[in-house]
Design an enzyme around this catalytic site. Structure first.
Site, PDB file in Angstrom:
ATOM      1  N   TRP A 159       0.822  -1.227  -0.063  1.00 37.38           N
ATOM      2  CA  TRP A 159      -0.118  -0.253   0.101  1.00 37.38           C
ATOM      3  C   TRP A 159       0.794   1.379   0.057  1.00 37.38           C
ATOM      4  CZ3 TRP A 159       1.834   2.448   4.145  1.00 37.38           C
ATOM      5  CH2 TRP A 159       2.251   1.948   5.194  1.00 37.38           C
ATOM      6  N   ARG A 168       6.565  -0.789 -11.649  1.00 33.92           N
ATOM      7  CA  ARG A 168       7.723  -1.471 -11.349  1.00 33.92           C
ATOM      8  C   ARG A 168       7.763  -3.020 -11.742  1.00 33.92           C
ATOM      9  NH1 ARG A 168      11.534   0.102  -6.490  1.00 33.92           N
ATOM     10  NH2 ARG A 168      10.437  -1.706  -5.245  1.00 33.92           N
ATOM     11  N   LYS A 183      -2.084  -8.265  -7.727  1.00 36.20           N
ATOM     12  CA  LYS A 183      -2.872  -8.300  -6.574  1.00 36.20           C
ATOM     13  C   LYS A 183      -2.352  -7.088  -5.644  1.00 36.20           C
ATOM     14  CE  LYS A 183      -2.599  -9.414  -2.577  1.00 36.20           C
ATOM     15  NZ  LYS A 183      -3.131  -8.212  -1.679  1.00 36.20           N
ATOM     16  N   PRO A 184      -3.308  -6.080  -5.645  1.00 38.43           N
ATOM     17  CA  PRO A 184      -2.768  -4.913  -4.981  1.00 38.43           C
ATOM     18  C   PRO A 184      -3.341  -4.963  -3.447  1.00 38.43           C
ATOM     19  CG  PRO A 184      -4.721  -4.036  -6.102  1.00 38.43           C
ATOM     20  CD  PRO A 184      -4.448  -5.733  -6.714  1.00 38.43           C
ATOM     21  N   GLU A 259      11.062  -8.569  -2.780  1.00 43.80           N
ATOM     22  CA  GLU A 259      11.444  -7.257  -2.422  1.00 43.80           C
ATOM     23  C   GLU A 259      11.008  -7.080  -0.811  1.00 43.80           C
ATOM     24  OE1 GLU A 259      11.932  -3.809  -0.887  1.00 43.80           O
ATOM     25  OE2 GLU A 259      10.500  -3.118  -2.458  1.00 43.80           O
ATOM     26  N   CYS A 293      10.142   1.166   2.345  1.00 41.05           N
ATOM     27  CA  CYS A 293      11.404   0.193   2.777  1.00 41.05           C
ATOM     28  C   CYS A 293      12.696   0.467   2.847  1.00 41.05           C
ATOM     29  CB  CYS A 293      11.099  -0.961   2.039  1.00 41.05           C
ATOM     30  SG  CYS A 293      11.209  -0.798   0.274  1.00 41.05           S
ATOM     31  N   GLU A 390      11.180  -2.204  11.440  1.00 40.07           N
ATOM     32  CA  GLU A 390      11.080  -0.975  10.646  1.00 40.07           C
ATOM     33  C   GLU A 390      10.066  -0.020  11.281  1.00 40.07           C
ATOM     34  OE1 GLU A 390      11.028  -1.245   5.913  1.00 40.07           O
ATOM     35  OE2 GLU A 390       9.740  -3.083   6.896  1.00 40.07           O
TER      36      GLU A 390
END
Length: 486
Positions: A159, A168, A183-184, A259, A293, A390
């Protein structure tokens, strides 16, 4: 086509996109899209299930032979048209990103432009799929090497960059001759659906690009990964989910590009230009409000300049205007949802309880929306949870160090290895430190590392493979060797 809860001047694409058609989910289910600035739903989209996902795989499989046989120049021209169409609609794309993601409009405009560039770059790369011909060392035959599209590809995107993460992956896949099922993320489906509409307008044939939104991502993706027609998975998201998907993909030995998470260190040496270092820190930390990220997650500053750097960074952070992303002048929007804000605040509170000092920020503001203030923490102790996770928010924890070896050891003390940042005016030191850092990307005296022409990706638990550059194209190609003589 549209089901709006509040009015909006532009139509929204809110159904599934399968085989070139906009259609509801098989069971008619829908899911709300929430504006993070208000916490209120403003649209709903079709929420597919396993059956819808497999329908999309079937459509991609039917379209695959013809698309793979399409001349590279023709594929390139379609991608180029997609770039031009998206560029002409940058403001529309950006405003949609703001509404469903929350980021400030300048950030969203930057993302929309960056996302469009992947279509332009891979329009150029589509005609540069190389091969090789050489004589075997024995002289008995020729070694002919060619590259072919890997096949139906499942693309799973997060998101935080709903446009850029889609383009990308779609750009190189289409350039290579692959068909895709995207699949978003459920939080930000509208941008992905708009991109599908742009690609269709650009001339992408039916079935080549399919988009399935689902509330049950695990079962839907698992079903696709166990379908023998699927040959590729490209995933961007957390390491925890990536590990699960790698295990799922192993059952059918599916090629995976991953990723995953990051924990980027930002190293400032005493000889650094502090004006440049603070400016770079603002980009590395505050791009997308820290929800990236590649965001600088841990600031290691050499002792002689640690206090001054921290004070300057806090002063710069305090100047950021926080508010709804579409408001004029807003530089920092809300986080994506309440859970994200709660996690950020828990990490900050843990650091403060451990003895850190908030030079600015550090408290949850009152009012609607999922806002969190720009925050700088000094005196963060080694081992604090905020240094190991993170943050994914506008928070900069600062730790001082004494020696180069100490800084490198601290930077590398993580299972992640995506991006790192180094500031020093000593070029030899900068290159030496960059080589010793265990990260897939290093920004040396720069606050921005991403570029469509560069290979993006990490080492260790930050992922497998690369996106962007020529490397990103190779992820969607299989190498075939033909032994022949003449």
């Amino acid at each position: 086509m549209s089901e709006l809860i509040t009015t909006h001047p532009d139509p929204l694409f809110t159904d599934l996109f399968v085989d070139g058609q906009w259609r509801p989910a098989a069971d008619k289910a829908r899911v709300d899209v929430v504006d993070p600035a208000t916490g209120e739903a403003f649209a709903s989209v079709a929420a597919g299930d396993v059956a819808d996902a497999l329908d999309a795989v079937a459509a991609a499989h039917r379209a695959a032979p013809a698309w793979a046989a399409t001349p590279p120049r023709e594929r390139a021209e379609i991608l180029r048209r997609a770039y031009e169409l998206m560029t002409a609609r940058l403001t529309e794309v950006a405003e949609l990103i703001v509404r469903e993601n929350g980021k400030a409009l300048p950030d969203a405009l930057g993302e929309a432009g960056y996302a469009a560039e992947f279509f332009r770059w891979y329009a150029e790369e589509a005609v540069r799929i190389d091969g090789d011909l050489r004589i075997a060392p024995s002289g008995a035959n020729r070694i002919l090497v060619t590259r072919q599209p890997i096949g139906v590809s499942v693309l799973v995107t997060p998101w935080n960059f709903p446009a850029a993460m889609a383009t990308r992956k779609i750009g190189p896949a289409l350039a290579a001759g692959c068909t895709v099922v995207l699949k978003p993320a459920t939080e930000t489906p509208l941008t992905a659906l708009l991109i599908a509409a742009i690609l269709a307008e650009a001339g992408v044939p039916d079935g080549v690009v399919n988009v399935v939104v689902t509330r049950r991502s695990g079962p839907a993706v698992s079903a696709m990964l166990h379908d023998p027609r699927v040959r590729k998975l490209s995933f961007t998201g957390s390491t925890e989910v990536g590990v699960v998907l790698l295990k799922e993909a192993a059952d059918q030995v599916i090629s995976c590009s991953m990723e995953l998470g990051g924990n980027a260190p930002f190293l400032v040496f005493a000889d650094a230009d502090l004006d440049q270092a603070v400016a770079g820190a603002m980009v590395a930390k505050m791009r997308n409000g820290g929800e990236a990220c590649t965001a600088a997650n841990r600031f290691y500053v050499q002792e002689p300049v640690a206090a001054e750097f921290s004070a300057r960074l806090a002063a710069a952070m305090e100047q950021l205007a926080t508010g709804p992303g579409l408001d004029p002048g807003t530089q920092l929007g809300p986080l994506v949802n309440a859970a994200a804000r709660d996690k950020v605040h828990d990490l900050v509170r843990g650091a403060l309880d451990g003895g850190a000092t908030a030079l600015t920020g550090g408290a949850v503001p009152e009012g609607p929306g999922y806002f969190y203030p720009p925050t700088v923490l000094s005196g963060v102790r080694a081992g604090a949870a905020i240094l190991g996770e993170e943050i994914f928010g506008p928070v900069a924890p600062v730790v001082s160090f004494t020696t180069e070896d100490e800084a490198i050891a601290a930077a590398n003390d993580t299972p992640y290895g995506l991006a790192a940042y180094v500031y020093t005016t000593d070029l030899a030191r900068g290159l030496r430190v960059s080589e010793r850092l265990e990260f897939g990307m290093v920004a040396l005296n720069r606050g921005l590392v991403s570029d469509p022409a560069a290979p993006f990706g990490g080492v260790k638990q930050s992922g497998l493979g690369r996106e962007g550059g020529h490397d990103g194209l190779l992820e969607f190609l299989e190498t075939k060797y033909i032994a022949t003589s003449w």
